[in-house]
Design an enzyme around this catalytic site. Structure first.
Site, short mmCIF file in Angstrom:
data_model
loop_
_atom_site.label_atom_id
_atom_site.label_comp_id
_atom_site.label_asym_id
_atom_site.label_seq_id
_atom_site.Cartn_x
_atom_site.Cartn_y
_atom_site.Cartn_z
N SER A 112 -6.44 4.10 3.67
CA SER A 112 -5.76 3.13 2.79
C SER A 112 -6.77 2.33 1.98
CB SER A 112 -4.86 2.18 3.60
OG SER A 112 -3.92 1.54 2.77
N LYS A 122 3.00 6.59 4.83
CA LYS A 122 2.12 5.48 4.44
C LYS A 122 2.68 4.12 4.82
CE LYS A 122 -1.67 4.12 2.62
NZ LYS A 122 -1.58 2.98 3.58
N LYS A 145 0.18 3.74 -2.75
CA LYS A 145 -0.86 4.77 -2.70
C LYS A 145 -0.27 6.18 -2.61
CE LYS A 145 -4.52 1.82 -0.79
NZ LYS A 145 -3.92 0.51 -0.55
N SER A 165 0.80 -1.23 0.00
CA SER A 165 0.00 0.00 0.00
C SER A 165 0.83 1.28 0.00
CB SER A 165 -0.95 0.02 1.20
OG SER A 165 -2.07 -0.81 0.95
#
Length: 403
Positions: A142, A243, A80, A77
């Protein structure tokens, strides 16, 4: 007899590759660290159980520490960050607005919503969230569904948007990037290096501070669904983004940034076995990033370099200096063992003018990237006349005959 104007064989061979001149004199500009002692100088450099790790100084963009940092890896993730950056860029260009609305497709709901069993914003088919709401869904929650909705709304399909992500990343100099989706879910060939994630974090912070603030929000609510930010470092002093990421194939990862006493450092870790291990190791590396690494500025006036030999010049050497101040970064314990070299792209041939770049200084320290800086001539060196070249040819011939 060899012509006077020709290079001798040794010089001709050297022309074909760099000439490295070791310069291991301990120079004060590197070693004035005050508290540095012989004990700390012999201390081991840091290590980490993470499979990939990077520490970066934000202001300079210098990589202070790297472990497999340039190796493409599965980012999960942390992908992202690029999804959001593309949206920020499109808003900046006027191609998109925070108030634009996109409709949630059946596909986005099925692959990224509650039915998927993955990280989700909690969208349902036919919802019409704004771009701003979707960005919060991407950054704080997320949400894979939020990523897919943005991708489909902007480019028509997630595949097309992924190509756009990759192309923009390459334009930004993030050459390790190959994205096949907008979410970071498993995909063949979906990779980026830890160093490029750190660079992307720097670009996000520098280019879009108005949106970067969103990375520090503790939670976000979409309708009745509230989700906390998963970044474990937000509880650590000075931390304000970015993140997390996790897949079975990649382990637990995090890209995080923090500011202390006006200095910002960014870390990237990946490949940790558990969420708890990620929290512990990222906090440890962030602490080390501030406590154990030094950034030193070295000016031309503080560094005395040896003269460089000149081929076929009226003088055999020319004094050189740094072209401009440079910043050297690394672990404090590594400064005393720095390897310092002058690297010349073949023999320096007369004539030489004051200010000409004649080579580069390369400083290498354990655990960090080499620092390179141009060196320039500090004087003019005229080319030998015909008689001088003839005498030089005779001298070289005699010298080579005695070898």
């Amino acid at each position: 007899m060899q012509k006077a104007a020709e290079y001798p064989a040794a010089a001709r061979t050297a022309q074909e590759k760099d000439i490295v001149v070791p310069f291991r004199k301990v120079f004060a500009a590197l070693l004035t660290l005050g508290a540095l002692s012989s004990a700390s100088a012999s201390a081991q450099m840091i290590d980490t159980p993470a499979s990939h790790a990077v520490i970066m100084d934000h202001a300079t963009g210098k990589i202070l520490y790297t472990k497999n940092g340039d190796e493409p890896m599965t980012p999960a993730s942390m992908t992202k960050m690029m999804t959001a950056y593309v949206v920020f860029k499109l808003i900046e260009r006027g191609e998109l607005s925070l108030t634009d609305k996109f409709t949630v497709s059946e596909d986005a709901w099925r692959r990224g919503g509650f039915p998927s069993g993955t990280s989700t914003m909690g969208l349902v088919p036919k919802d019409t969230p704004t771009v701003e709401e979707l960005l919060h869904g991407v950054i704080t929650m997320s949400g894979n569904d939020a990523c897919i909705v943005l991708a489909e709304g902007i480019s028509g399909s997630e595949e097309a948007f992924s190509r756009r992500m990759t192309e923009m990343a390459h334009e930004l100099g993030l050459t390790s990037v190959n994205f096949v989706n907008s979410t970071g879910l498993s995909g063949e060939g979906h990779v980026v290096s830890a160093e490029d994630l750190a660079r992307l974090a720097k670009m996000t912070i520098d280019d879009y501070p108005q949106y970067y603030e969103w990375y520090s929000l503790p939670s976000y609510t979409w309708r009745q669904y509230t989700q906390a930010n998963r970044n474990p470092l937000l509880e650590v002093a000075g931390a304000d983004g970015l993140k997390t990421g996790h897949l079975e194939s990649s382990g637990y990862g995090l890209t995080a940034s923090a500011v202390r006493d006006g200095v910002r450092r960014t870390i990237v870790v990946n490949g940790l076995p558990t969420m708890a291990a990620r929290a512990r190791e990222s906090e440890r590396l962030m602490r080390i990033a501030f406590q154990s690494f030094e950034l030193k500025t070295i000016g031309p006036e503080t560094l005395a370099l040896p003269d460089v030999e000149v081929w076929l010049g009226e003088t055999r050497t020319v004094p050189v200096s740094l072209a401009e101040p440079i910043e050297v970064a690394g672990h404090k314990a590594a400064f005393s063992n720095a390897k310092v070299e002058i690297v010349l792209a073949g023999p320096v041939k007369a004539p030489v003018k004051k200010g000409d770049q004649v080579g580069k200084l390369v400083i290498t320290m354990e655990g960090s990237e080499p620092t390179e800086a141009p060196i320039i001539a500090e004087a003019d060196v005229k080319k030998l006349g015909f008689v001088g070249m003839a005498l030089e040819g005779v001298r070289t011939f005699i010298s080579s005959g005695n070898e």
